[in-house]
Design an enzyme around this catalytic site. Sequence first.
Site, PDB file in Angstrom:
ATOM      1  N   HIS A  51       0.857  -1.189   0.000  1.00  0.00           N
ATOM      2  CA  HIS A  51       0.000   0.000   0.000  1.00  0.00           C
ATOM      3  C   HIS A  51       0.894   1.239   0.000  1.00  0.00           C
ATOM      4  O   HIS A  51       2.022   1.211   0.514  1.00  0.00           O
ATOM      5  CB  HIS A  51      -0.876   0.021   1.255  1.00  0.00           C
ATOM      6  CG  HIS A  51      -1.969  -0.991   1.256  1.00  0.00           C
ATOM      7  ND1 HIS A  51      -3.157  -0.779   1.913  1.00  0.00           N
ATOM      8  CD2 HIS A  51      -2.070  -2.213   0.699  1.00  0.00           C
ATOM      9  CE1 HIS A  51      -3.936  -1.821   1.761  1.00  0.00           C
ATOM     10  NE2 HIS A  51      -3.290  -2.720   1.032  1.00  0.00           N
ATOM     11  N   GLU A  53       0.868   3.928   1.770  1.00  0.00           N
ATOM     12  CA  GLU A  53       1.290   4.382   3.102  1.00  0.00           C
ATOM     13  C   GLU A  53       2.469   3.565   3.622  1.00  0.00           C
ATOM     14  O   GLU A  53       3.434   4.124   4.156  1.00  0.00           O
ATOM     15  CB  GLU A  53       0.130   4.283   4.108  1.00  0.00           C
ATOM     16  CG  GLU A  53      -1.076   5.128   3.752  1.00  0.00           C
ATOM     17  CD  GLU A  53      -2.128   4.403   2.932  1.00  0.00           C
ATOM     18  OE1 GLU A  53      -3.313   4.750   3.070  1.00  0.00           O
ATOM     19  OE2 GLU A  53      -1.779   3.486   2.147  1.00  0.00           O
ATOM     20  N   CYS A  81      -6.539   2.238   5.379  1.00  0.00           N
ATOM     21  CA  CYS A  81      -7.170   1.015   5.872  1.00  0.00           C
ATOM     22  C   CYS A  81      -6.618   0.706   7.269  1.00  0.00           C
ATOM     23  O   CYS A  81      -5.749   1.424   7.775  1.00  0.00           O
ATOM     24  CB  CYS A  81      -6.868  -0.139   4.915  1.00  0.00           C
ATOM     25  SG  CYS A  81      -5.127  -0.654   4.915  1.00  0.00           S
ATOM     26  N   CYS A  84      -2.745   0.163   7.352  1.00  0.00           N
ATOM     27  CA  CYS A  84      -1.988   1.402   7.190  1.00  0.00           C
ATOM     28  C   CYS A  84      -2.155   2.341   8.383  1.00  0.00           C
ATOM     29  O   CYS A  84      -1.198   2.990   8.799  1.00  0.00           O
ATOM     30  CB  CYS A  84      -2.375   2.081   5.885  1.00  0.00           C
ATOM     31  SG  CYS A  84      -1.876   1.092   4.442  1.00  0.00           S
TER      32      CYS A  84
END
Length: 158
Positions: A51, A53, A81, A84
Site C-alpha cells: 500500500h 502508506e 485502511c 496502514c
Amino acid sequence: MPEKYMKLALKEAQKAFDKEEVPIGVVIVKDGKVIARAHNLRETKKQACAHAEILAIQKACKKLDAWRLEDCDMYVTIEPCAMCAGAIMNARIKNLYIGAMEPKFGSVGSKINILEDVIYNHEVTVTSGICEKEAIKLMKDFFKKLRERNREKSNKNE
C-alpha cells in the site's frame, strides 16, 4: 500549505492509476521538505502489503535512518485502511492529512478509528477533506475504467 503537499500525493495517485493500480498516493513531509513519496503497488509487486502508506513509511524510515517519524506529516489521498492506520500509529507520524474518506474500508473514522483508541501512547492529529474532489474523481475514474475493462473481457469470452 496542506493543499501543496496533497497535490503531490495526487500526482503519486495518478502514477498508480497509470499502472492500473488503485490510485492512492502519499507524501511524507518533515520540516517542510518531502522526504518520501509512494503510490499503491500491490498488483505490480504482487504484495498484499504494498500500500502507498506502507511504502512511504519504509522510504521515510530509510531516509531518516530511524523507525520513529515523530516530526513527520503524512498526506494521503484516501483514508487509510486498518493495516496502514496501524503502521501510521507505530511509525509515530505526527499529523495525518487525508484527501477523501473511504466509507467501505476506512479505518481513521469511516468504519472504525484506530488512531483514536486510548490504549496507545501516541496521538496522531487527523485533518481530512484536502483536495477531496480531486481524490474522489481519481478513484471514481479508476473504478469506472476497471468495470469497462472487465465488461470488455466478459464480452470477448461469450
